[in-house]
Design an enzyme around this catalytic site. Structure first.
Site: not given
Ligand SMILES: Nc1ncnc2c1ncn2[C@@H]1O[C@H](COP(=O)(O)OP(=O)(O)O)[C@@H](O)[C@H]1O
Ligand SMILES: [Mg+2]
Length: 432
Positions: A275, A314-316
């Site tokens: 992230y 929200g996880d790319a």
């Protein structure tokens, strides 16, 4: 003397090098000269591509790590519950990455194959490089006949399966001499934590495709179509999400591997750094500079970032973007995967995974964020803008109705529609 084991690494049956694992936890990745010197070698990672400025120098070095394996290899291993399940069935610890790699080596994501070497098969040149007289201190990792293999990266429970006549069999990971047993579908089973993830993912991927995103074949499959699943906890849900593997290709009656790597591998980051360690400008710049079709790939990439915002995913992060080496040498952006409305599960979630023009907040992102992203990535804005306009146009005209027809839970649809109203006016989508 510290005892050690060795894995032979091959790519499309060509020797790449060896991974040497010491008992102490230290390990060394040593490239074979025949690989390092070959100007038309298959690409293992973008940084080993002959066009990459420092590749020759990098391949001459020993890639050493004191705990765990190099990020290039560490990113091939499962994370989370999947890794725990695997470590448990192998009776090893989740941190013993060298062992996990040894056991999963024949069915890793992409085309790299890792094979445990018997002491007598260790090449003399390698013994010399390790300053050994003979192979007395070398142990072979005994291949374990795993009833089931699950070597996929990522967090969620998922299995590589082979489809035949509407039934799915757990892949045996190419244990035979040929690779006919390789799985050609990834099956993501329902989650015990979050409701109806497969329906969410199927719906979000379908909407993405409508907005011009390149996706593999996807399906929802009934759990009773799945054969020999390992014993895992399943909720009372009926369907799993299935996606056809783009790193496997049917070929002369069998299945062959196509190499790929995710952007954590490209940027030499560990999974835990997925992230924070990079931003969308870095990915854009790399695609534009090195892809076999830089323009098409950055156009597709920009569409995907926008679609992730519009779908409240929200996880790319770095592991959800990959390069695919279909011709064995040249990178292209792979088809899209792992797009779902994460906001359905995380109350008040309002941010995407990586920075876009110094911002992670969905509701502050506007067309101007993309213009700044393209400037910072060195990509002409005129190449990008029409693709964003087209994506928005498709989403606005087709999504409200298409969403109604999706199997996603009603409350998740409501969360998505609420999200659409909160977006910047540039991106707002009217309710269906
Ligand atoms: N269609 C596909 N073909 C090949 N590899 C895939 C495909 N979909 C996912 N993967 C690989 O499997 C990994 C895990 O899948 P993903 O959908 O991201 O699961 P998770 O939700 O657990 O992150 C990805 O990081 C990617 O390496
Ligand atoms: Mg993922």
């Amino acid at each position: 003397m510290d005892r050690l084991s060795i894995l032979r690494l091959t790519l499309h049956d060509r020797l790449v090098g060896h991974l040497v694992g010491y008992r102490s936890g230290k390990n060394l990745l040593l490239f074979a000269e025949e690989f390092a010197w070959d100007p038309v070698r298959p690409t293992l990672s973008l940084i080993t591509h002959p066009r990459f400025p420092k590749s020759a120098e990098l391949l001459k070095r020993d890639w050493a790590r004191h705990h765990g394996v190099h990020p290039l290899l560490s990113n091939l291993l499962p994370e989370g519950a999947l890794r725990e399940l695997l470590a448990q069935s192998l009776k090893t610890h989740i941190d013993h990455e060298f062992e996990l790699l040894a056991w999963l080596g024949r069915d890793l994501p992409g085309a790299l194959v890792a094979t445990p070497l018997a002491p007598e098969d260790v090449p003399k040149t390698l013994l010399h490089r390790l300053a050994f007289e003979d192979s007395a201190d070398i142990e072979q990792i005994q291949p374990i006949d795993l009833a089931s293999k699950f070597s996929l990266a990522g967090i969620q429970m998922k299995f590589s399966m082979k489809e035949q006549d509407g039934r799915y069999n757990l892949a045996q990971g190419g244990t035979g001499s040929a690779d006919v047993d390789l799985g050609d579908w990834i099956i993501k089973t329902p989650s015990t934590r979050h409701a109806q993830v497969p329906l969410n993912e199927y719906s979000a991927m379908t909407l993405a495709a409508i907005a011009g995103i390149d996706i593999p074949d996807i399906r929802l499959v009934e759990l009773d179509q799945l054969e020999n699943l390992p014993p895992i906890n399943l909720p009372l849900e009926k369907q799993a999400f299935a996606i056809r593997r783009f790193d496997r290709r049917h070929y002369q009656g069998g299945i062959e591997r196509v190499h790929m790597e995710d952007f954590a591998q490209v940027l030499v980051k560990y999974p835990r750094e997925k992230y924070g360690a990079a931003n969308y400008e870095q990915i854009g710049r790399i695609l534009y500079q090195y892809s076999g079709d830089g323009i098409a790939d950055v156009q597709q990439f920009a569409r995907r970032i926008l679609v992730n915002i519009l779908l409240a995913n929200g996880d790319a992060h770095l592991k959800n973007w990959s390069l695919l080496y279909s011709d064995r040498v040249t990178p292209r952006l792979s088809p899209a995967y792992d797009i779902l409305t994460t906001r359905a599960y995380i109350d008040g979630e309002r941010s995407f995974a990586l920075n876009l023009a110094d911002n992670k907040d969905w509701y502050r992102a506007s067309m101007d964020s993309f213009r700044r992203w393209s400037d910072k990535s060195g990509i002409p804005w005129r190449l990008i803008k029409p693709h964003l306009d087209d994506t928005l146009d498709m989403a606005r005209t087709r999504w409200p109705e298409a969403l109604q027809q999706q199997p996603m839970l009603e409350r998740h649809k409501d969360a998505l529609k609420a999200h659409w109203q909160q977006l910047h006016p540039d991106f707002r989508i009217r309710r269906g």
